[in-house]
Design a protein around this motif. Sequence first.
Motif, PDB file in Angstrom:
ATOM      1  N   ASP A  47       0.808  -1.163  -0.003  1.00 57.87           N
ATOM      2  CA  ASP A  47      -0.127  -0.097   0.000  1.00 57.87           C
ATOM      3  C   ASP A  47       1.071   1.295  -0.121  1.00 57.87           C
ATOM      4  OD1 ASP A  47      -2.365  -1.638   0.453  1.00 57.87           O
ATOM      5  OD2 ASP A  47      -1.939  -1.663   2.551  1.00 57.87           O
ATOM      6  N   VAL A  74       2.586   0.815 -10.082  1.00 63.82           N
ATOM      7  CA  VAL A  74       1.894  -0.218 -10.928  1.00 63.82           C
ATOM      8  C   VAL A  74       2.957  -1.490 -11.134  1.00 63.82           C
ATOM      9  CG1 VAL A  74       0.655  -0.912 -12.557  1.00 63.82           C
ATOM     10  CG2 VAL A  74       0.079   0.978 -11.467  1.00 63.82           C
ATOM     11  N   ALA A  79      -1.303  -2.520  -4.414  1.00 60.18           N
ATOM     12  CA  ALA A  79      -2.658  -2.890  -4.480  1.00 60.18           C
ATOM     13  C   ALA A  79      -3.366  -1.905  -4.147  1.00 60.18           C
ATOM     14  CB  ALA A  79      -2.680  -3.630  -3.323  1.00 60.18           C
ATOM     15  N   ALA A  80      -2.955  -0.699  -3.268  1.00 62.90           N
ATOM     16  CA  ALA A  80      -4.050   0.275  -2.996  1.00 62.90           C
ATOM     17  C   ALA A  80      -3.114   1.720  -2.454  1.00 62.90           C
ATOM     18  CB  ALA A  80      -4.700  -0.008  -1.770  1.00 62.90           C
ATOM     19  N   TYR A 105      -5.042   0.275  -9.405  1.00 57.72           N
ATOM     20  CA  TYR A 105      -5.158   0.048  -8.057  1.00 57.72           C
ATOM     21  C   TYR A 105      -6.320   0.975  -7.370  1.00 57.72           C
ATOM     22  CZ  TYR A 105      -1.979   4.138  -8.496  1.00 57.72           C
ATOM     23  OH  TYR A 105      -1.471   5.274  -9.103  1.00 57.72           O
TER      24      TYR A 105
END
Length: 126
Positions: A47, A74, A79-80, A105
């Motif tokens: 994250d 990326v 993921a976030a 994401y």
Amino acid sequence: MSDWTVRIDESTNRLYLTLEGQLSVAEAEAAADEVIAGAKQLDPGFDQVTDMRSFKPTDQAAVDHIERGKRGLVENGVAAVCRVVAESTTGQMQFDRAGEGAETYAVAKAESVDEAEKLLDQRRSG
């Protein structure tokens, strides 16, 4: 006055980016390089918390480096991302538009780093 910092927390598999003021092209390039290097130190699925409460609009050449930094996230398995933002600002909108459409994401927004961490933790445990 502008400034940026990148911090890696391997225990939480999280990258922290702070952007303050209006970045020059050289600062944006260095920040993007550091973000990409940091992302490579983390495991895929990491994250990111981006604290951009005082980020100001910058010129297109600097935005190109912001886009490169986002692509590097990326490519290294982010993921976030949770962006810590002030009330809607031109700088935030410019940052959001950089590389628009290429983001694969999850992106959330928060009003503090603590709130951003809680949102990302909830996403992981949810």
